[in-house]
Motif scaffolding. Structure first.
Motif, PDB file in Angstrom:
ATOM      1  N   MET A   1       0.851  -1.191   0.000  1.00  0.00           N
ATOM      2  CA  MET A   1       0.000   0.000   0.000  1.00  0.00           C
ATOM      3  C   MET A   1       0.879   1.230   0.000  1.00  0.00           C
ATOM      4  O   MET A   1       2.091   1.171   0.277  1.00  0.00           O
ATOM      5  CB  MET A   1      -0.916   0.006   1.222  1.00  0.00           C
ATOM      6  N   ARG A   2       0.255   2.381  -0.300  1.00  0.00           N
ATOM      7  CA  ARG A   2       0.958   3.659  -0.273  1.00  0.00           C
ATOM      8  C   ARG A   2       0.737   4.334   1.071  1.00  0.00           C
ATOM      9  O   ARG A   2      -0.348   4.261   1.653  1.00  0.00           O
ATOM     10  CB  ARG A   2       0.449   4.571  -1.391  1.00  0.00           C
ATOM     11  N   ALA A   3       1.783   4.994   1.559  1.00  0.00           N
ATOM     12  CA  ALA A   3       1.687   5.724   2.816  1.00  0.00           C
ATOM     13  C   ALA A   3       2.617   6.925   2.762  1.00  0.00           C
ATOM     14  O   ALA A   3       3.592   6.946   1.996  1.00  0.00           O
ATOM     15  CB  ALA A   3       2.050   4.830   3.998  1.00  0.00           C
ATOM     16  N   VAL A   4       2.306   7.916   3.557  1.00  0.00           N
ATOM     17  CA  VAL A   4       3.147   9.106   3.688  1.00  0.00           C
ATOM     18  C   VAL A   4       3.935   8.967   4.983  1.00  0.00           C
ATOM     19  O   VAL A   4       3.371   8.649   6.031  1.00  0.00           O
ATOM     20  CB  VAL A   4       2.290  10.388   3.713  1.00  0.00           C
ATOM     21  N   GLN A   5       5.253   9.199   4.914  1.00  0.00           N
ATOM     22  CA  GLN A   5       6.102   9.035   6.086  1.00  0.00           C
ATOM     23  C   GLN A   5       7.102  10.178   6.207  1.00  0.00           C
ATOM     24  O   GLN A   5       7.376  10.894   5.249  1.00  0.00           O
ATOM     25  CB  GLN A   5       6.892   7.720   6.005  1.00  0.00           C
ATOM     26  N   TYR A   6       7.643  10.318   7.437  1.00  0.00           N
ATOM     27  CA  TYR A   6       8.820  11.161   7.621  1.00  0.00           C
ATOM     28  C   TYR A   6       9.857  10.394   8.432  1.00  0.00           C
ATOM     29  O   TYR A   6       9.534   9.652   9.355  1.00  0.00           O
ATOM     30  CB  TYR A   6       8.492  12.519   8.235  1.00  0.00           C
ATOM     31  N   GLN A   7      11.120  10.595   8.048  1.00  0.00           N
ATOM     32  CA  GLN A   7      12.243   9.895   8.668  1.00  0.00           C
ATOM     33  C   GLN A   7      12.969  10.771   9.684  1.00  0.00           C
ATOM     34  O   GLN A   7      13.849  10.282  10.410  1.00  0.00           O
ATOM     35  CB  GLN A   7      13.245   9.464   7.580  1.00  0.00           C
ATOM     36  N   LYS A   8      12.620  12.056   9.708  1.00  0.00           N
ATOM     37  CA  LYS A   8      13.249  12.989  10.642  1.00  0.00           C
ATOM     38  C   LYS A   8      12.260  14.106  10.912  1.00  0.00           C
ATOM     39  O   LYS A   8      11.288  14.298  10.171  1.00  0.00           O
ATOM     40  CB  LYS A   8      14.542  13.553  10.054  1.00  0.00           C
ATOM     41  N   PHE A   9      12.491  14.863  11.981  1.00  0.00           N
ATOM     42  CA  PHE A   9      11.606  15.957  12.317  1.00  0.00           C
ATOM     43  C   PHE A   9      11.755  17.106  11.326  1.00  0.00           C
ATOM     44  O   PHE A   9      12.837  17.334  10.769  1.00  0.00           O
ATOM     45  CB  PHE A   9      11.905  16.467  13.732  1.00  0.00           C
ATOM     46  N   GLY A  10      10.661  17.836  11.139  1.00  0.00           N
ATOM     47  CA  GLY A  10      10.696  18.989  10.246  1.00  0.00           C
ATOM     48  C   GLY A  10       9.300  19.407   9.840  1.00  0.00           C
ATOM     49  O   GLY A  10       8.303  19.031  10.459  1.00  0.00           O
ATOM     50  N   GLY A  11       9.219  20.175   8.776  1.00  0.00           N
ATOM     51  CA  GLY A  11       7.952  20.670   8.261  1.00  0.00           C
ATOM     52  C   GLY A  11       7.454  19.798   7.121  1.00  0.00           C
ATOM     53  O   GLY A  11       7.847  18.628   6.981  1.00  0.00           O
ATOM     54  N   PRO A  12       6.591  20.347   6.266  1.00  0.00           N
ATOM     55  CA  PRO A  12       6.052  19.568   5.150  1.00  0.00           C
ATOM     56  C   PRO A  12       7.126  18.978   4.240  1.00  0.00           C
ATOM     57  O   PRO A  12       6.902  17.941   3.609  1.00  0.00           O
ATOM     58  CB  PRO A  12       5.204  20.600   4.390  1.00  0.00           C
ATOM     59  N   GLU A  13       8.288  19.605   4.215  1.00  0.00           N
ATOM     60  CA  GLU A  13       9.347  19.157   3.306  1.00  0.00           C
ATOM     61  C   GLU A  13       9.912  17.778   3.669  1.00  0.00           C
ATOM     62  O   GLU A  13      10.567  17.134   2.833  1.00  0.00           O
ATOM     63  CB  GLU A  13      10.485  20.186   3.270  1.00  0.00           C
ATOM     64  N   VAL A  14       9.689  17.282   4.885  1.00  0.00           N
ATOM     65  CA  VAL A  14      10.250  15.988   5.271  1.00  0.00           C
ATOM     66  C   VAL A  14       9.336  14.818   4.885  1.00  0.00           C
ATOM     67  O   VAL A  14       9.702  13.662   5.045  1.00  0.00           O
ATOM     68  CB  VAL A  14      10.548  15.921   6.790  1.00  0.00           C
ATOM     69  N   LEU A  15       8.152  15.108   4.365  1.00  0.00           N
ATOM     70  CA  LEU A  15       7.230  14.039   3.990  1.00  0.00           C
ATOM     71  C   LEU A  15       7.644  13.379   2.681  1.00  0.00           C
ATOM     72  O   LEU A  15       8.095  14.035   1.745  1.00  0.00           O
ATOM     73  CB  LEU A  15       5.807  14.593   3.837  1.00  0.00           C
TER      74      LEU A  15
END
Length: 311
Positions: A1-15
């Motif tokens: 499946m598709r998912a949105v993730q972030y690997q580090k803290f930050g704003g929209p740019e880390v997605l």
């Protein structure tokens, strides 16, 4: 499946949008195919890393707590749900890891209730977090009842526009603050609109010369600074913005999962007393752009991710 993730803290740019395995299922869980997931300011707050000292983050993190979707599988130890049921939910774990910016999620039955039949997927997705926050503020913290005059700061926002409708449904007279461009929208919710700015106190006094019985701040940015001038004797004041220090006695409202409250929101929606305004929808692949709009702070109603591809 598709998912949105972030690997580090930050704003929209880390997605980032990635392919991940489908969620695993225990026998006490419900697997939901997510049709829509609403964004909330808390998504940005947690993603920034601010709560890291008190909340566990298990990277990569999929953000999001709101969902509307269809039950694909119900564990053998669950009751109340079966495949094909349309549901909404507030799905949040103690640790930040799995979230609703995805195509599927495994949830606890207590986190789900049936979807309002008269709301679209996007509208229904916007109900749990913002609706529970508004309901718990208006009903439990402020104890609004018929005959009260209520002021909602930020009446055009995600929580504010629901709080206006909930207060009106309880028989209160509602005044809502907002920008010049949001006045017509606030009036459509059943509130008397007033504009932000130097003339706010005079506008409120003209509408409610005997003062305001209950005030809910959903906007922050010094909104409660006017309270001394407009509050009636014994007025109840609550805030969802951690701004209690601006006015003595203010109740800080903290969202919590309550199945009865969530069910009551569904009932209000189906009775035609509560609707969710969706200001903008985005496909899942454009979650970063959706968060950028949310971060701008000027969205009307809710911003929602839909499980669709860009046309």
């Amino acid at each position: 499946m598709r998912a949105v993730q972030y690997q580090k803290f930050g704003g929209p740019e880390v997605l980032e949008v990635v392919d991940v395995p489908d969620p695993k299922m225990f026998n006490d869980l419900v697997l939901v195919r997510i049709e829509a997931a609403a964004l909330n300011p808390a998504d940005l707050g947690f993603q920034s890393g601010a709560p890291d000292p008190v909340v566990d983050f298990l990277f990569p993190v999929t953000p999001g707590w709101d969902l509307a979707g269809v039950v694909e599988q119900a564990g053998t130890a669950t009751t109340g749900f079966r495949p094909g049921d349309e549901v909404i939910g507030f799905v949040r774990d103690k640790a930040m890891h799995y979230g609703t910016y995805a195509q599927k999620i495994s949830a606890e039955p207590r986190q789900l209730v049936r979807k309002p039949r008269n709301l679209s997927w996007a509208q229904a997705a916007g109900l749990p977090v913002a609706g529970l926050t508004a309901y718990q503020a208006i009903v439990h913290s402020l104890e609004v009842s018929a005959g009260d005059t209520v002021l909602v700061h930020g009446a055009a926002g995600g929580v504010g526009h629901l709080a206006v409708q909930i207060a009106a449904a309880r028989g209160a007279r509602v005044i809502g603050t907002g920008s010049e461009t949001s006045q017509t929208f606030i009036a459509s919710l059943g509130a008397t609109p007033v504009r932000y700015g130097d003339e706010l106190v005079e506008q409120v006094r003209e509408i409610a010369p005997d003062g305001i019985d209950a005030i809910l701040d959903t906007a922050g940015r010094g909104s409660l600074s006017t309270t001394h001038a407009i509050a009636a004797l014994g007025a109840r004041v609550a805030s969802i913005t951690l701004s209690a220090a601006e006015y003595p006695g203010t109740i800080d409202v903290f969202l919590h999962l309550d199945g009865d409250d969530l069910t009551r929101l569904v009932e209000l929606a189906e009775q035609g007393k509560l609707t969710v305004h969706v200001g903008r929808t985005f496909p899942l692949d454009r979650a970063a752009q959706a968060q950028q709009l949310l971060a701008g702070g000027h969205a009307r109603g809710k911003i929602v991710l839909e499980n669709r591809t860009e046309a």
